[in-house]
Design a protein around this motif. Sequence first.
Motif, PDB file in Angstrom:
ATOM      1  N   ALA A   1       0.733  -1.278  -0.055  1.00  0.00           N
ATOM      2  CA  ALA A   1      -0.109   0.049   0.130  1.00  0.00           C
ATOM      3  C   ALA A   1       0.861   1.290   0.046  1.00  0.00           C
ATOM      4  CB  ALA A   1      -0.998   0.043   1.259  1.00  0.00           C
ATOM      5  N   VAL A   2       1.918   0.989   0.858  1.00  0.00           N
ATOM      6  CA  VAL A   2       2.691   2.457   0.885  1.00  0.00           C
ATOM      7  C   VAL A   2       3.448   2.644  -0.504  1.00  0.00           C
ATOM      8  CG1 VAL A   2       4.772   3.275   1.777  1.00  0.00           C
ATOM      9  CG2 VAL A   2       3.150   2.466   3.510  1.00  0.00           C
ATOM     10  N   TRP A   3       4.078   1.465  -1.014  1.00  0.00           N
ATOM     11  CA  TRP A   3       4.551   1.835  -2.434  1.00  0.00           C
ATOM     12  C   TRP A   3       3.635   2.108  -3.698  1.00  0.00           C
ATOM     13  CZ3 TRP A   3       9.199   2.628  -3.324  1.00  0.00           C
ATOM     14  CH2 TRP A   3      10.416   2.219  -2.333  1.00  0.00           C
ATOM     15  N   ALA A   4       2.166   1.681  -3.281  1.00  0.00           N
ATOM     16  CA  ALA A   4       1.387   2.074  -4.383  1.00  0.00           C
ATOM     17  C   ALA A   4       1.247   3.823  -3.965  1.00  0.00           C
ATOM     18  CB  ALA A   4      -0.003   1.245  -4.069  1.00  0.00           C
ATOM     19  N   VAL A   5       1.040   4.091  -2.877  1.00  0.00           N
ATOM     20  CA  VAL A   5       0.778   5.610  -2.824  1.00  0.00           C
ATOM     21  C   VAL A   5       2.027   6.397  -3.329  1.00  0.00           C
ATOM     22  CG1 VAL A   5       0.584   7.271  -1.048  1.00  0.00           C
ATOM     23  CG2 VAL A   5      -0.817   5.141  -0.991  1.00  0.00           C
ATOM     24  N   VAL A   6       3.063   5.803  -2.937  1.00  0.00           N
ATOM     25  CA  VAL A   6       4.223   6.709  -3.575  1.00  0.00           C
ATOM     26  C   VAL A   6       4.425   6.760  -5.101  1.00  0.00           C
ATOM     27  CG1 VAL A   6       7.007   6.450  -3.693  1.00  0.00           C
ATOM     28  CG2 VAL A   6       5.789   6.120  -1.421  1.00  0.00           C
ATOM     29  N   PHE A   7       4.160   5.491  -5.609  1.00  0.00           N
ATOM     30  CA  PHE A   7       3.969   5.346  -7.010  1.00  0.00           C
ATOM     31  C   PHE A   7       3.056   6.317  -7.742  1.00  0.00           C
ATOM     32  CE2 PHE A   7       2.966   3.412 -11.204  1.00  0.00           C
ATOM     33  CZ  PHE A   7       4.329   3.508 -11.852  1.00  0.00           C
ATOM     34  N   SER A   8       2.022   6.388  -7.076  1.00  0.00           N
ATOM     35  CA  SER A   8       0.915   7.273  -7.562  1.00  0.00           C
ATOM     36  C   SER A   8       1.183   8.761  -7.385  1.00  0.00           C
ATOM     37  CB  SER A   8      -0.519   6.987  -6.711  1.00  0.00           C
ATOM     38  OG  SER A   8      -0.913   5.871  -6.862  1.00  0.00           O
ATOM     39  N   GLY A   9       1.658   9.002  -6.398  1.00  0.00           N
ATOM     40  CA  GLY A   9       2.170  10.460  -6.053  1.00  0.00           C
ATOM     41  C   GLY A   9       3.304  10.780  -7.231  1.00  0.00           C
ATOM     42  N   LEU A  10       4.175  10.088  -7.257  1.00  0.00           N
ATOM     43  CA  LEU A  10       5.353  10.209  -8.199  1.00  0.00           C
ATOM     44  C   LEU A  10       4.596  10.517 -10.014  1.00  0.00           C
ATOM     45  CD1 LEU A  10       8.145   7.898  -7.506  1.00  0.00           C
ATOM     46  CD2 LEU A  10       8.168  10.357  -7.246  1.00  0.00           C
ATOM     47  N   ILE A  11       3.530   9.765 -10.102  1.00  0.00           N
ATOM     48  CA  ILE A  11       2.693   9.817 -11.288  1.00  0.00           C
ATOM     49  C   ILE A  11       2.350  10.967 -11.355  1.00  0.00           C
ATOM     50  CG2 ILE A  11       0.914   9.070 -12.899  1.00  0.00           C
ATOM     51  CD1 ILE A  11       1.883   5.961 -12.167  1.00  0.00           C
ATOM     52  N   ILE A  12       1.488  11.402 -10.315  1.00  0.00           N
ATOM     53  CA  ILE A  12       0.894  12.942 -10.238  1.00  0.00           C
ATOM     54  C   ILE A  12       1.707  14.072 -10.411  1.00  0.00           C
ATOM     55  CG2 ILE A  12      -0.580  14.229  -8.895  1.00  0.00           C
ATOM     56  CD1 ILE A  12      -1.793  11.925  -7.964  1.00  0.00           C
ATOM     57  N   VAL A  13       2.975  13.992  -9.761  1.00  0.00           N
ATOM     58  CA  VAL A  13       3.828  14.993  -9.725  1.00  0.00           C
ATOM     59  C   VAL A  13       4.482  15.098 -11.188  1.00  0.00           C
ATOM     60  CG1 VAL A  13       6.062  15.632  -9.021  1.00  0.00           C
ATOM     61  CG2 VAL A  13       4.434  14.984  -7.137  1.00  0.00           C
ATOM     62  N   ALA A  14       4.701  13.844 -11.792  1.00  0.00           N
ATOM     63  CA  ALA A  14       5.425  13.817 -13.218  1.00  0.00           C
ATOM     64  C   ALA A  14       4.436  14.555 -14.066  1.00  0.00           C
ATOM     65  CB  ALA A  14       5.735  12.257 -13.558  1.00  0.00           C
ATOM     66  N   ASN A  15       3.095  14.070 -14.084  1.00  0.00           N
ATOM     67  CA  ASN A  15       1.970  14.622 -14.799  1.00  0.00           C
ATOM     68  C   ASN A  15       1.983  16.120 -14.493  1.00  0.00           C
ATOM     69  OD1 ASN A  15       0.130  14.773 -16.718  1.00  0.00           O
ATOM     70  ND2 ASN A  15      -1.720  14.123 -15.091  1.00  0.00           N
ATOM     71  N   LEU A  16       1.978  16.744 -13.483  1.00  0.00           N
ATOM     72  CA  LEU A  16       2.096  18.163 -13.219  1.00  0.00           C
ATOM     73  C   LEU A  16       3.132  18.924 -13.893  1.00  0.00           C
ATOM     74  CD1 LEU A  16       0.646  18.433  -9.539  1.00  0.00           C
ATOM     75  CD2 LEU A  16      -0.712  18.837 -11.603  1.00  0.00           C
ATOM     76  N   VAL A  17       4.424  18.295 -13.594  1.00  0.00           N
ATOM     77  CA  VAL A  17       5.592  18.864 -14.133  1.00  0.00           C
ATOM     78  C   VAL A  17       5.812  18.757 -15.716  1.00  0.00           C
ATOM     79  CG1 VAL A  17       8.156  18.662 -14.245  1.00  0.00           C
ATOM     80  CG2 VAL A  17       6.860  18.513 -12.041  1.00  0.00           C
TER      81      VAL A  17
END
Length: 55
Positions: A37-53
Amino acid sequence: MATDKRERQRQNRAVKQAELDKQKRRQKIIDRAKRVAVWAVVFSGLIIVANLVWG
């Protein structure tokens, strides 16, 4: 040959050990689920940040 008392003690130890093994197995599954679950949240966060950047 073991006495009745000694045999009961062995059986009680076996039952107790089986319960401990069951608890350890359950805790291991819970710990693994938390890690996933922690890795899924981290991965999702990275995808969101990458999408914003990178838009």
